[in-house]
Motif scaffolding. Structure first.
Motif, PDB file in Angstrom:
ATOM      1  N   HIS A 171      71.085  21.985  41.858  1.00 33.21           N
ATOM      2  CA  HIS A 171      71.918  21.216  41.086  1.00 33.21           C
ATOM      3  C   HIS A 171      71.864  19.743  41.785  1.00 33.21           C
ATOM      4  O   HIS A 171      71.925  18.828  41.011  1.00 33.21           O
ATOM      5  CB  HIS A 171      73.188  21.777  40.046  1.00 33.21           C
ATOM      6  N   ASP A 172      72.476  19.864  43.230  1.00 36.84           N
ATOM      7  CA  ASP A 172      72.949  18.585  43.306  1.00 36.84           C
ATOM      8  C   ASP A 172      71.413  18.269  43.695  1.00 36.84           C
ATOM      9  O   ASP A 172      71.821  17.124  44.389  1.00 36.84           O
ATOM     10  CB  ASP A 172      73.171  19.015  45.481  1.00 36.84           C
ATOM     11  N   ARG A 173      70.214  18.802  44.108  1.00 39.35           N
ATOM     12  CA  ARG A 173      69.242  17.610  44.124  1.00 39.35           C
ATOM     13  C   ARG A 173      68.227  17.708  43.274  1.00 39.35           C
ATOM     14  O   ARG A 173      67.320  17.039  43.452  1.00 39.35           O
ATOM     15  CB  ARG A 173      68.474  19.106  45.823  1.00 39.35           C
ATOM     16  N   GLY A 174      69.064  17.884  41.948  1.00 49.89           N
ATOM     17  CA  GLY A 174      68.245  17.139  40.872  1.00 49.89           C
ATOM     18  C   GLY A 174      67.873  18.127  39.868  1.00 49.89           C
ATOM     19  O   GLY A 174      67.022  17.742  39.237  1.00 49.89           O
ATOM     20  N   TYR A 175      67.349  19.106  40.364  1.00 49.70           N
ATOM     21  CA  TYR A 175      66.941  20.026  39.779  1.00 49.70           C
ATOM     22  C   TYR A 175      67.811  20.641  38.661  1.00 49.70           C
ATOM     23  O   TYR A 175      69.484  20.935  38.433  1.00 49.70           O
ATOM     24  CB  TYR A 175      66.060  21.641  40.578  1.00 49.70           C
ATOM     25  N   THR A 176      67.077  21.311  37.046  1.00 48.34           N
ATOM     26  CA  THR A 176      67.503  21.236  35.939  1.00 48.34           C
ATOM     27  C   THR A 176      67.498  23.181  36.797  1.00 48.34           C
ATOM     28  O   THR A 176      66.264  24.165  36.734  1.00 48.34           O
ATOM     29  CB  THR A 176      67.402  21.618  34.920  1.00 48.34           C
ATOM     30  N   ALA A 177      68.724  24.023  36.398  1.00 46.91           N
ATOM     31  CA  ALA A 177      68.676  25.347  36.943  1.00 46.91           C
ATOM     32  C   ALA A 177      69.519  26.109  36.466  1.00 46.91           C
ATOM     33  O   ALA A 177      69.966  25.849  35.977  1.00 46.91           O
ATOM     34  CB  ALA A 177      69.230  25.802  38.454  1.00 46.91           C
ATOM     35  N   HIS A 178      68.166  27.581  35.716  1.00 44.26           N
ATOM     36  CA  HIS A 178      68.823  28.409  35.247  1.00 44.26           C
ATOM     37  C   HIS A 178      69.012  29.864  36.427  1.00 44.26           C
ATOM     38  O   HIS A 178      68.578  29.980  37.032  1.00 44.26           O
ATOM     39  CB  HIS A 178      67.594  28.837  34.440  1.00 44.26           C
ATOM     40  N   VAL A 179      70.103  30.758  35.561  1.00 36.77           N
ATOM     41  CA  VAL A 179      70.419  31.802  36.515  1.00 36.77           C
ATOM     42  C   VAL A 179      69.693  32.597  35.695  1.00 36.77           C
ATOM     43  O   VAL A 179      70.029  33.481  34.317  1.00 36.77           O
ATOM     44  CB  VAL A 179      71.908  32.092  36.781  1.00 36.77           C
ATOM     45  N   VAL A 180      68.556  34.176  36.027  1.00 40.08           N
ATOM     46  CA  VAL A 180      67.806  35.016  35.162  1.00 40.08           C
ATOM     47  C   VAL A 180      68.849  36.203  35.077  1.00 40.08           C
ATOM     48  O   VAL A 180      69.205  36.855  35.961  1.00 40.08           O
ATOM     49  CB  VAL A 180      66.316  35.238  35.220  1.00 40.08           C
ATOM     50  N   HIS A 181      70.539  36.717  33.949  1.00 42.42           N
ATOM     51  CA  HIS A 181      71.168  36.530  34.822  1.00 42.42           C
ATOM     52  C   HIS A 181      70.985  38.324  35.329  1.00 42.42           C
ATOM     53  O   HIS A 181      71.529  39.014  35.666  1.00 42.42           O
ATOM     54  CB  HIS A 181      72.821  36.789  34.457  1.00 42.42           C
ATOM     55  N   ASP A 182      70.106  39.070  33.753  1.00 45.18           N
ATOM     56  CA  ASP A 182      69.985  40.707  33.900  1.00 45.18           C
ATOM     57  C   ASP A 182      68.760  40.656  35.627  1.00 45.18           C
ATOM     58  O   ASP A 182      67.895  41.630  35.394  1.00 45.18           O
ATOM     59  CB  ASP A 182      69.203  41.141  32.749  1.00 45.18           C
TER      60      ASP A 182
END
Length: 223
Positions: A171-182
């Motif tokens: 996030h702080d580096r500017g990426y769009t991040a998603h956690v694949v929770h399963d």
């Protein structure tokens, strides 16, 4: 409805093709009952089993659609001098890892689990030394920039340590991040739920393996 089920997810229509699946520590240390020291510390076995199946599904979807898969192991020298940096390793994982003797180069635990071995064309991050996949002299950022990746889908272990640390730094580096929770697991369900309820939405979004696959179908079609 719980706070977890109300967390934002990624819709298939929001997909962009400049995505990568980032697999964090799919190594025998976590996944091998014989050689994995951390494997035996996971209290919620169903959570770990779900993560393995979810990650396998996400990996298959990424490979089917030609989406980059980036493998992020942790491999340290004996005594883990990489974690000492410019100050002694006194507290936290910097101190605990050398005492435990985990993640040491040449040991069975650092090998990739069989189902998650990198394909010949899949990058393996080098130089990582710390909880975040970007830590130390990691070349993850260079790999992402070379591949023109802007959207990260994170899977791995442990949810509340290395996955969370990577999410925050992405996030702080500017990426769009998603956690694949399963496709992630912590030691306990409470740790997993805490990250989902209180952390992820500050730094990105969560999704699941099925939605990830649908996202790729919508954005890229079948190749």
């Amino acid at each position: 409805m719980t706070a977890v089920s109300a967390m934002p997810t990624v819709s298939a229509t929001s997909a962009r093709p400049n995505a990568a699946l980032v697999l964090i520590e799919f190594q025998r240390e976590w996944l091998d009952p014989e050689h994995g020291r951390l494997h035996h510390l996971v209290e919620d076995r169903d959570l770990l089993d779900t993560a393995v199946h979810g990650a396998a599904a996400a990996l298959a979807a990424a490979r089917t659609h030609g989406v980059p898969v980036i493998h992020v192991p942790l491999v340290l020298s004996p005594g883990a001098p990489e974690l000492a940096s410019w100050t002694p390793a006194v507290l936290g994982l910097r101190a605990a890892i050398p005492k435990a003797g985990t993640w040491i180069q040449g040991s069975p635990g650092v090998e990739f689990a069989e189902a998650f071995r990198p394909a010949p064309d899949e990058p393996v991050v080098r130089g990582r030394a710390g909880a975040s996949a970007f830590a130390g002299s990691s070349d993850l950022d260079l790999i992402l920039r070379r591949l023109a990746v802007t959207d990260l889908y994170l899977a791995g272990f442990a949810t509340h340590v290395c996955v969370e640390s990577t999410l925050r730094e992405a996030h702080d580096r500017g990426y769009t991040a998603h956690v694949v929770h399963d496709a992630c697991a912590a030691f306990t369900r409470a740790q997993q739920d805490h990250v989902r309820e209180h952390v992820i939405h500050h730094f990105g979004a969560e999704t699941d393996a099925a939605t990830f696959a649908a996202t790729l179908d919508a954005a890229l079609g079948t190749r």
